[in-house]
Design a protein around this motif. Sequence first.
Motif, PDB file in Angstrom:
ATOM      1  N   VAL A 101       0.840  -1.198   0.000  1.00  0.00           N
ATOM      2  CA  VAL A 101       0.000   0.000   0.000  1.00  0.00           C
ATOM      3  C   VAL A 101       0.876   1.248   0.000  1.00  0.00           C
ATOM      4  N   ASP A 102       0.589   2.174  -0.914  1.00  0.00           N
ATOM      5  CA  ASP A 102       1.342   3.422  -1.008  1.00  0.00           C
ATOM      6  C   ASP A 102       0.843   4.460  -0.004  1.00  0.00           C
ATOM      7  N   GLN A 103      -0.462   4.533   0.156  1.00  0.00           N
ATOM      8  CA  GLN A 103      -1.054   5.464   1.102  1.00  0.00           C
ATOM      9  C   GLN A 103      -2.543   5.176   1.210  1.00  0.00           C
ATOM     10  N   THR A 104      -3.189   5.865   2.128  1.00  0.00           N
ATOM     11  CA  THR A 104      -4.633   5.703   2.284  1.00  0.00           C
ATOM     12  C   THR A 104      -5.350   6.883   1.617  1.00  0.00           C
ATOM     13  N   ALA A 105      -6.660   6.724   1.456  1.00  0.00           N
ATOM     14  CA  ALA A 105      -7.503   7.776   0.879  1.00  0.00           C
ATOM     15  C   ALA A 105      -8.824   7.794   1.627  1.00  0.00           C
ATOM     16  N   ILE A 106      -9.547   8.867   1.458  1.00  0.00           N
ATOM     17  CA  ILE A 106     -10.866   9.022   2.079  1.00  0.00           C
ATOM     18  C   ILE A 106     -11.928   8.960   0.996  1.00  0.00           C
ATOM     19  N   PRO A 125      -1.646  14.705  -1.562  1.00  0.00           N
ATOM     20  CA  PRO A 125      -0.762  14.811  -2.717  1.00  0.00           C
ATOM     21  C   PRO A 125       0.713  14.995  -2.353  1.00  0.00           C
ATOM     22  N   LYS A 126       1.008  15.242  -1.062  1.00  0.00           N
ATOM     23  CA  LYS A 126       2.386  15.466  -0.651  1.00  0.00           C
ATOM     24  C   LYS A 126       3.269  14.243  -0.881  1.00  0.00           C
ATOM     25  N   LEU A 127       2.672  13.069  -0.954  1.00  0.00           N
ATOM     26  CA  LEU A 127       3.460  11.851  -1.185  1.00  0.00           C
ATOM     27  C   LEU A 127       3.799  11.666  -2.654  1.00  0.00           C
ATOM     28  N   MET A 128       3.314  12.576  -3.498  1.00  0.00           N
ATOM     29  CA  MET A 128       3.688  12.639  -4.919  1.00  0.00           C
ATOM     30  C   MET A 128       3.208  11.445  -5.751  1.00  0.00           C
ATOM     31  N   ASN A 129       2.204  10.738  -5.289  1.00  0.00           N
ATOM     32  CA  ASN A 129       1.622   9.674  -6.104  1.00  0.00           C
ATOM     33  C   ASN A 129       0.668  10.296  -7.110  1.00  0.00           C
ATOM     34  N   PRO A 151      -5.041  16.016  -9.226  1.00  0.00           N
ATOM     35  CA  PRO A 151      -3.778  15.894  -8.479  1.00  0.00           C
ATOM     36  C   PRO A 151      -3.910  15.248  -7.102  1.00  0.00           C
ATOM     37  N   ASN A 152      -5.089  15.322  -6.483  1.00  0.00           N
ATOM     38  CA  ASN A 152      -5.252  14.738  -5.151  1.00  0.00           C
ATOM     39  C   ASN A 152      -6.534  13.916  -5.019  1.00  0.00           C
ATOM     40  N   GLU A 180      -2.983   1.411  -3.766  1.00  0.00           N
ATOM     41  CA  GLU A 180      -1.704   1.066  -4.388  1.00  0.00           C
ATOM     42  C   GLU A 180      -1.756   1.607  -5.805  1.00  0.00           C
ATOM     43  N   PHE A 181      -0.861   2.542  -6.082  1.00  0.00           N
ATOM     44  CA  PHE A 181      -0.814   3.151  -7.409  1.00  0.00           C
ATOM     45  C   PHE A 181      -0.126   2.197  -8.376  1.00  0.00           C
ATOM     46  N   ASP A 182      -0.388   2.381  -9.655  1.00  0.00           N
ATOM     47  CA  ASP A 182       0.131   1.493 -10.689  1.00  0.00           C
ATOM     48  C   ASP A 182       1.655   1.421 -10.635  1.00  0.00           C
ATOM     49  N   VAL A 183       2.192   0.203 -10.531  1.00  0.00           N
ATOM     50  CA  VAL A 183       3.638   0.020 -10.354  1.00  0.00           C
ATOM     51  C   VAL A 183       4.423   0.529 -11.557  1.00  0.00           C
ATOM     52  N   ILE A 184       3.914   0.346 -12.749  1.00  0.00           N
ATOM     53  CA  ILE A 184       4.613   0.837 -13.942  1.00  0.00           C
ATOM     54  C   ILE A 184       4.641   2.363 -13.932  1.00  0.00           C
ATOM     55  N   GLY A 185       3.518   2.958 -13.589  1.00  0.00           N
ATOM     56  CA  GLY A 185       3.450   4.413 -13.481  1.00  0.00           C
ATOM     57  C   GLY A 185       4.419   4.958 -12.441  1.00  0.00           C
ATOM     58  N   LYS A 186       4.594   4.238 -11.330  1.00  0.00           N
ATOM     59  CA  LYS A 186       5.519   4.691 -10.288  1.00  0.00           C
ATOM     60  C   LYS A 186       6.956   4.700 -10.798  1.00  0.00           C
ATOM     61  N   TYR A 187       7.327   3.664 -11.569  1.00  0.00           N
ATOM     62  CA  TYR A 187       8.692   3.613 -12.110  1.00  0.00           C
ATOM     63  C   TYR A 187       8.905   4.702 -13.161  1.00  0.00           C
ATOM     64  N   VAL A 188       7.908   4.937 -14.003  1.00  0.00           N
ATOM     65  CA  VAL A 188       8.018   5.994 -15.010  1.00  0.00           C
ATOM     66  C   VAL A 188       8.177   7.355 -14.330  1.00  0.00           C
ATOM     67  N   LYS A 189       7.351   7.604 -13.304  1.00  0.00           N
ATOM     68  CA  LYS A 189       7.440   8.881 -12.592  1.00  0.00           C
ATOM     69  C   LYS A 189       8.809   9.041 -11.940  1.00  0.00           C
ATOM     70  N   ARG A 190       9.322   7.975 -11.345  1.00  0.00           N
ATOM     71  CA  ARG A 190      10.641   8.032 -10.700  1.00  0.00           C
ATOM     72  C   ARG A 190      11.738   8.356 -11.726  1.00  0.00           C
ATOM     73  N   LEU A 191      11.693   7.720 -12.886  1.00  0.00           N
ATOM     74  CA  LEU A 191      12.685   8.001 -13.927  1.00  0.00           C
ATOM     75  C   LEU A 191      12.592   9.445 -14.415  1.00  0.00           C
ATOM     76  N   MET A 192      11.363   9.933 -14.553  1.00  0.00           N
ATOM     77  CA  MET A 192      11.182  11.327 -14.997  1.00  0.00           C
ATOM     78  C   MET A 192      11.702  12.291 -13.952  1.00  0.00           C
ATOM     79  N   ASP A 193      11.457  11.983 -12.671  1.00  0.00           N
ATOM     80  CA  ASP A 193      11.951  12.851 -11.595  1.00  0.00           C
ATOM     81  C   ASP A 193      13.475  12.867 -11.573  1.00  0.00           C
ATOM     82  N   LEU A 194      14.114  11.727 -11.836  1.00  0.00           N
ATOM     83  CA  LEU A 194      15.575  11.648 -11.844  1.00  0.00           C
ATOM     84  C   LEU A 194      16.170  12.434 -13.002  1.00  0.00           C
ATOM     85  N   ASN A 195      15.441  12.491 -14.115  1.00  0.00           N
ATOM     86  CA  ASN A 195      15.933  13.171 -15.314  1.00  0.00           C
ATOM     87  C   ASN A 195      15.478  14.627 -15.411  1.00  0.00           C
ATOM     88  N   ALA A 196      14.750  15.085 -14.408  1.00  0.00           N
ATOM     89  CA  ALA A 196      14.235  16.474 -14.447  1.00  0.00           C
ATOM     90  C   ALA A 196      15.312  17.472 -14.069  1.00  0.00           C
TER      91      ALA A 196
END
Length: 196
Positions: A101-106, A125-129, A151-152, A180-196
């Motif tokens: 689980v990445d985080q909870t929601a209401i 949205p602070k957890l950036m998912n 965004p949230n 739980e956010f999409d695992v592929i999306g999480k990796y894509v976002k991480r790569l984009m953040d590293l290359n930003a």
Amino acid sequence: MFTGIIEELGKIDKIEVNQGNKDFTIQAQFTNELKIDQSVAHNGVCLTVVDISEDKYKVTAIEETLNKTSLNQLNVGDLVNLERGMKMNAHLDGHIVQGHVDQTAICESIETKNGSWVFTFSYDPKLMNVTIEKGSITVNGVSLTVVNSKPNAFSVAIIPFTYEHTNFRHLKEGDTVNLEFDVIGKYVKRLMDLNA
């Protein structure tokens, strides 16, 4: 690894506090098919079977898991969405779900739509998912398609079968759910953040 396709609803039979952990005893129809040390997703949280007795089995949620999921809010008698680990030779009917689980929601709103339901959830949205329109999201272990991505917040449309065979039919506005956010999306976002 899981698919987000719920096998059955289990019932919380007993909850025992063990220092900072909680032991959950679950009554489920597939208990006789389980074995010790097997992974089962509970509302989307991967937990290990530590004991089996007749039609009940026990899992332990450690303090870290209790703090980051909605499991700490469960009570005896509550129904949880259950899924056993994916078989590698089986169809992937939902999407790739890790049970982490990445985080909870209401749950912000539930709208009836002429034979279906639209549930809207908000999250910090602070957890950036992130979600994307028509992308995958796991809510309480259920693989779903995102509609109205913000965004949230996001919404999901629930068909009658999913409504009847998961604990969605028991959700109310204000309830907390596991995401739980999409695992592929999480990796894509991480790569984009590293290359930003």
